[in-house]
Design a protein around this motif. Sequence first.
Motif, PDB file in Angstrom:
ATOM      1  N   GLY A 177      67.091  82.585  21.100  1.00 47.71           N
ATOM      2  CA  GLY A 177      68.146  81.861  21.803  1.00 47.71           C
ATOM      3  C   GLY A 177      68.228  82.322  23.252  1.00 47.71           C
ATOM      4  O   GLY A 177      68.282  81.523  24.181  1.00 47.71           O
ATOM      5  N   LYS A 192      67.730  64.071  31.336  1.00 51.72           N
ATOM      6  CA  LYS A 192      66.908  65.260  31.120  1.00 51.72           C
ATOM      7  C   LYS A 192      65.878  65.401  32.234  1.00 51.72           C
ATOM      8  O   LYS A 192      65.150  64.472  32.525  1.00 51.72           O
ATOM      9  CB  LYS A 192      66.198  65.131  29.770  1.00 51.72           C
ATOM     10  CG  LYS A 192      65.597  66.429  29.284  1.00 51.72           C
ATOM     11  CD  LYS A 192      65.116  66.273  27.856  1.00 51.72           C
ATOM     12  CE  LYS A 192      64.894  67.625  27.198  1.00 51.72           C
ATOM     13  NZ  LYS A 192      64.486  67.484  25.801  1.00 51.72           N
ATOM     14  N   LEU A 248      65.266  80.998  25.313  1.00 57.48           N
ATOM     15  CA  LEU A 248      65.427  79.590  25.719  1.00 57.48           C
ATOM     16  C   LEU A 248      66.419  79.475  26.874  1.00 57.48           C
ATOM     17  O   LEU A 248      66.193  78.757  27.845  1.00 57.48           O
ATOM     18  CB  LEU A 248      65.903  78.739  24.538  1.00 57.48           C
ATOM     19  CG  LEU A 248      64.943  78.607  23.352  1.00 57.48           C
ATOM     20  CD1 LEU A 248      65.622  77.860  22.204  1.00 57.48           C
ATOM     21  CD2 LEU A 248      63.670  77.878  23.763  1.00 57.48           C
ATOM     22  N   ARG A 249      67.544  80.210  26.740  1.00 56.57           N
ATOM     23  CA  ARG A 249      68.559  80.148  27.803  1.00 56.57           C
ATOM     24  C   ARG A 249      68.005  80.730  29.107  1.00 56.57           C
ATOM     25  O   ARG A 249      68.299  80.255  30.194  1.00 56.57           O
ATOM     26  CB  ARG A 249      69.828  80.910  27.392  1.00 56.57           C
ATOM     27  CG  ARG A 249      70.496  80.437  26.080  1.00 56.57           C
ATOM     28  CD  ARG A 249      71.072  79.040  26.152  1.00 56.57           C
ATOM     29  NE  ARG A 249      70.119  77.991  25.806  1.00 56.57           N
ATOM     30  CZ  ARG A 249      69.749  77.674  24.554  1.00 56.57           C
ATOM     31  NH1 ARG A 249      70.223  78.328  23.512  1.00 56.57           N
ATOM     32  NH2 ARG A 249      68.894  76.697  24.339  1.00 56.57           N
ATOM     33  N   GLU A 285      75.362  71.884  25.897  1.00 55.79           N
ATOM     34  CA  GLU A 285      75.519  72.688  24.680  1.00 55.79           C
ATOM     35  C   GLU A 285      74.850  71.993  23.492  1.00 55.79           C
ATOM     36  O   GLU A 285      75.094  70.824  23.231  1.00 55.79           O
ATOM     37  CB  GLU A 285      77.019  72.878  24.404  1.00 55.79           C
ATOM     38  CG  GLU A 285      77.342  73.659  23.150  1.00 55.79           C
ATOM     39  CD  GLU A 285      77.027  75.146  23.261  1.00 55.79           C
ATOM     40  OE1 GLU A 285      77.445  75.761  24.264  1.00 55.79           O
ATOM     41  OE2 GLU A 285      76.373  75.671  22.353  1.00 55.79           O
ATOM     42  N   GLY A 286      74.016  72.738  22.824  1.00 58.92           N
ATOM     43  CA  GLY A 286      73.403  72.186  21.624  1.00 58.92           C
ATOM     44  C   GLY A 286      72.095  71.436  21.868  1.00 58.92           C
ATOM     45  O   GLY A 286      71.420  71.064  20.936  1.00 58.92           O
ATOM     46  N   ILE A 343      61.761  72.007  27.026  1.00 54.91           N
ATOM     47  CA  ILE A 343      61.309  73.340  26.642  1.00 54.91           C
ATOM     48  C   ILE A 343      60.831  73.307  25.195  1.00 54.91           C
ATOM     49  O   ILE A 343      61.455  72.674  24.338  1.00 54.91           O
ATOM     50  CB  ILE A 343      62.465  74.362  26.802  1.00 54.91           C
ATOM     51  CG1 ILE A 343      62.812  74.514  28.286  1.00 54.91           C
ATOM     52  CG2 ILE A 343      62.098  75.720  26.192  1.00 54.91           C
ATOM     53  CD1 ILE A 343      63.973  75.433  28.574  1.00 54.91           C
ATOM     54  N   THR A 394      68.649  71.963  23.843  1.00 54.91           N
ATOM     55  CA  THR A 394      67.782  72.782  24.681  1.00 54.91           C
ATOM     56  C   THR A 394      67.112  71.907  25.728  1.00 54.91           C
ATOM     57  O   THR A 394      66.694  70.803  25.432  1.00 54.91           O
ATOM     58  CB  THR A 394      66.744  73.498  23.805  1.00 54.91           C
ATOM     59  OG1 THR A 394      67.439  74.399  22.955  1.00 54.91           O
ATOM     60  CG2 THR A 394      65.750  74.276  24.642  1.00 54.91           C
TER      61      THR A 394
END
Lengths: 464, 237
Positions: B103, B139, B106-107, B128-129, B143, B131
């Motif tokens: 997590g 978008k 990814l962030r 949120e929710g 990722i 990626t």
Amino acid sequence: MRVDVIMPQMGESIAEGTLTRWLKKPGDKVARDEPIFEISTDKVDAEIPSPAAGTLVDIKVQEGQTVPINTVVAQIETEASAVAAADKTAPSAAPEAKPAAAPPPAPKPAAVAPGTPGDGKERARPAPASPATYAAPAGGAGNVPRAASLIGQGATVEDLRRVRSSPVVRKIAQEHSIDISGLQGTGVSGRVTKRDILEAIEGGGARAAAPAPGGATAPAVRAATPAPVFAPGERVTVVPMSAMRKKIAEHMLMSRRTSAHVTTVFEVDMGRVMKLRAEHQQAFMERHGVKLTPTPFMVKAAVEALKAYPVVNASIDGDNIVYKKDINIGIAVALDWGLIVPVVKHADDMSLSGIAKTVTDLAERARSKRLTPNEVQDGTFTITNPGIFGSLFGTPIINQPQVAILGVGAIQKRVVVVDDAIAIRPMVFLDLSFDHRLIDGAVADQFMAHLKATLQEGKFTEIV
Amino acid sequence: MRRCIHAFLGRMDYAGAMDLQATCARRLKEGGEERLLLLEHPPVITLGRNASREDILFGDEALRARGVSIAPADRGGQVTYHGPGQLVGYPILNLSPDRRDVGRYLRDLEEVLIRTLARFGVGASRIEGLTGVWAGDEKIASIGVHLSRWVTTHGFALNVNTDLAQFSLIVPCGLTTRRITSMERVLGQSVPLQDVAAILVPEFASVFGREMVPGTGEGAAAERGAGKDRRVLREVC
């Protein structure tokens, strides 16, 4: 001895993982640290190495299944030498000793040392027997074995709630002042997933636990998610949705949330159309090389009605009404793997035969995946034909950003009253779902009456 | 501070880049150094583990007509499109021992992209929710990551000057509520990929706490063009 292979925790916010592929079969020899299965969580794929050398036995989690972290997914039977060494320490597989009257296939509690997952080093050693190993579930509460075992250790209510959610879910809950315990989780063992909580927020906080009010305009269409889809141990097969399936699902819900759907149903006598069709079928086939079906008549009649009621051939853009000058008719085509809506562009400029040829061509190419992207774009109105499967009529969902969709039922011979006499006529139900934000019932029904008149009176020229 | 060798490799075909990543990841596991590979692909639709050929709406003929090929990818996720004008980044990092959290990884990747975009005046954020990185509700970067013993492969794809029409190949019948955008669309002008890469590297360094060292493959691959991937592979790794 047997060593448990567990679903590793891949990060603080990760509560569960999907086992995507077994790289080894039961009976295969595996080396320690050799990848034995693959998982995916969110946008991450990972290979998981074996915690020990030995033989893979007893796969407990199948490909495609999503399970909470620390779930035992398989066991490794270690080599003889390992057994000897292991005998000196306490056995690790405490949960193997099932409680006397345990409910059958509840997942076993995780019996792992608090080792970090990933490199497998910690897990390679047998876990010490005491505190790290959870006590076996004390019966009952079969679907929350971890909670049950925590009770035995004097866990608080907060702990219990925690085992049903992940840190990220709790964080979101805190930010939105939502009580997780009031939510119905859809995850494994009733776990509240991130999606559950996001849907609850979308649907208006903790109230979402109650069924959402009915009615097409309720924004919380997805918030009424009931009990878990399946219980642990239930006989099910879990298959991830294809991208197309997901897009369809997304689009359908989006449309239901966007438009104020109302459906009106008309019954139409197709006698004239069927007669025209019978008369011209052979010549049509010879001249154009395609069968003359009722569909082009429907398209043509819809085009005429759209010309008469342009508001049905429109879209809503904020506070504006966008009238489309072209009439581009989407034709829903069922595929084995989903559905697609190719578009007959400029249908208002086409003859009946032109429409027939275009529809046949588009449908054939849709089924063989030879459509080009622009052939599925710019539709202004859609026709769907569930009648070919025998449906009498339906309440179709509008193809956004359009404002209406025509459904065609099965054409069937029915007994009807014509001029006070009983007659047998080929009848069809036509239904129109329209967006009541823009189209009032009267207009929708006038549109349908126009369509009906065209079909019943057989007002078609230049058929061949 | 850990060293991470970075290189802008220009255009490289997808299979070549997969080989290169595999080689770099193997060397890293054997004690080699970390890499950040930056490049662009010729038009290609890639199928993740959970995708099938059915996720592509159009047949081989239509794809060929647009010069698009199809490749399998050993990453999670579904189907995506890569092509010219898209800055693709493949960080080959070892997340052990201090960053073993997918997590967070990814962030962190999102953070690098958000900061990079900000340097060009493109406001971007997370949803949120979901990626990825978003400009408004469109978008702008995707990722997808693969991990093997905490060594990362695959990574991110940032739409700089991407031909956005190509995404319609994998979006059936306009059935989408989230649209794709690019820096070019947001800014109203195109931006050279190398410029974006040059800005991204220091942001990557600060988010991941790495000392970025230019690799020998820098720029060379771009000059030689595609098709010499084998040689690049030797030089970069």
